[in-house]
Design a protein around this motif. Structure first.
Motif, PDB file in Angstrom:
ATOM      1  N   GLU A  32      -4.907 -13.112   6.503  1.00 23.35           N
ATOM      2  CA  GLU A  32      -3.690 -12.794   5.686  1.00 23.35           C
ATOM      3  C   GLU A  32      -3.138 -14.104   4.819  1.00 23.35           C
ATOM      4  O   GLU A  32      -3.027 -15.091   5.258  1.00 23.35           O
ATOM      5  CB  GLU A  32      -2.516 -12.376   6.421  1.00 23.35           C
ATOM      6  CG  GLU A  32      -2.863 -11.138   7.373  1.00 23.35           C
ATOM      7  CD  GLU A  32      -1.483 -10.911   8.326  1.00 23.35           C
ATOM      8  OE1 GLU A  32      -0.584 -10.561   7.630  1.00 23.35           O
ATOM      9  OE2 GLU A  32      -1.714 -11.005   9.535  1.00 23.35           O
ATOM     10  N   THR A  35       0.861 -11.997   3.279  1.00 27.00           N
ATOM     11  CA  THR A  35       1.434 -11.408   4.257  1.00 27.00           C
ATOM     12  C   THR A  35       1.858 -12.346   5.420  1.00 27.00           C
ATOM     13  O   THR A  35       2.647 -12.056   6.308  1.00 27.00           O
ATOM     14  CB  THR A  35       1.042 -10.232   4.840  1.00 27.00           C
ATOM     15  OG1 THR A  35      -0.288 -10.207   5.027  1.00 27.00           O
ATOM     16  CG2 THR A  35       1.278  -8.840   4.026  1.00 27.00           C
ATOM     17  N   THR A 106      -5.285  -9.503   3.452  1.00 23.23           N
ATOM     18  CA  THR A 106      -4.265  -9.214   2.306  1.00 23.23           C
ATOM     19  C   THR A 106      -4.279 -10.408   1.386  1.00 23.23           C
ATOM     20  O   THR A 106      -4.516 -11.551   1.888  1.00 23.23           O
ATOM     21  CB  THR A 106      -2.819  -9.000   2.930  1.00 23.23           C
ATOM     22  OG1 THR A 106      -2.509 -10.111   3.640  1.00 23.23           O
ATOM     23  CG2 THR A 106      -2.550  -7.754   3.872  1.00 23.23           C
ATOM     24  N   ILE A 125      -6.148  -5.414  -0.495  1.00 27.82           N
ATOM     25  CA  ILE A 125      -6.263  -5.429   0.915  1.00 27.82           C
ATOM     26  C   ILE A 125      -7.749  -4.928   0.962  1.00 27.82           C
ATOM     27  O   ILE A 125      -8.496  -4.187   0.244  1.00 27.82           O
ATOM     28  CB  ILE A 125      -5.550  -4.041   1.434  1.00 27.82           C
ATOM     29  CG1 ILE A 125      -4.081  -4.511   1.338  1.00 27.82           C
ATOM     30  CG2 ILE A 125      -5.953  -3.797   2.844  1.00 27.82           C
ATOM     31  CD1 ILE A 125      -3.058  -3.442   1.670  1.00 27.82           C
ATOM     32  N   ALA A 151       3.004  -4.694   1.289  1.00 25.10           N
ATOM     33  CA  ALA A 151       1.705  -4.962   1.659  1.00 25.10           C
ATOM     34  C   ALA A 151       1.322  -4.749   3.111  1.00 25.10           C
ATOM     35  O   ALA A 151       0.223  -4.350   3.271  1.00 25.10           O
ATOM     36  CB  ALA A 151       1.374  -6.345   1.188  1.00 25.10           C
ATOM     37  N   ALA A 155      -1.624  -2.328   4.158  1.00 22.09           N
ATOM     38  CA  ALA A 155      -2.731  -2.837   4.938  1.00 22.09           C
ATOM     39  C   ALA A 155      -2.794  -2.074   6.394  1.00 22.09           C
ATOM     40  O   ALA A 155      -3.925  -1.648   6.861  1.00 22.09           O
ATOM     41  CB  ALA A 155      -2.343  -4.282   5.359  1.00 22.09           C
TER      42      ALA A 155
END
Length: 170
Positions: A32, A35, A106, A125, A151, A155
């Motif tokens: 990530e 995020t 992400t 993603i 997001a 995801a």
């Protein structure tokens, strides 16, 4: 009311993903940027997550994307960090680094300014499984917090879809 009734869409997707992964004896890892661990944390908030969540990497900066996840420095220089190919490489890297069956990633722009030539709200993603890797582009609106939440939710929905797809499991 059950504990998950009234839960957010992300929490509901996480609950279903955890159950499906465990039912299919699959493991998941996250990578990530945008995020910053929200996807892994939402999965980990679900009872039973330890049966499927291998781990995650918060790769907010490019040196972590390249040094830990193995995203090509040439790719990052050519397209920037907000790109579908980068999301795919991050998902592959998470899968490899954590030894998981599926990797989910992400990357995007939460704002307040555009980044790498991409508008605020642009999100990619990535998902990687045994049968291959793909990415999905989104355009979200709202403030920084809202874009990051959207997001995360997207995801987890993509993870649930991948867990439902026999191609990712074989």
């Amino acid at each position: 009311m059950t504990p998950r009734e009234g839960a957010s869409a992300a929490a509901q997707a996480a609950t279903a993903a955890v159950a499906m992964a465990i039912g299919n004896k699959l493991t998941v890892a996250t990578a990530e940027s945008l995020t910053a661990g929200m996807v892994a944390a939402t999965l980990a908030n679900t009872p039973g997550a330890s049966g499927m969540l291998q781990g995650g990497v918060v790769a907010y900066q490019n040196p972590v994307k390249s040094g830990v996840l193995g995203v090509s420095q040439e790719l990052l220089a050519a397209v920037g960090s907000v790109d579908g190919q980068v999301a795919e490489a991050m998902a592959d890297g998470a899968r490899r680094v954590c030894g998981a069956d599926l990797g989910i990633s992400t990357t995007g722009v939460a704002g307040p300014e555009p980044h790498d030539g991409k508008d605020v709200g642009t999100v990619f993603i990535g998902i990687a499984g045994k049968s291959g890797t793909e990415s999905f582009e989104y355009s979200f609106s709202g403030d920084r917090h809202s874009i990051r939440e959207q997001a995360c939710e997207a995801a987890l929905a993509r993870l649930l879809a991948a867990l439902s797809d026999v191609g990712y499991r074989s």
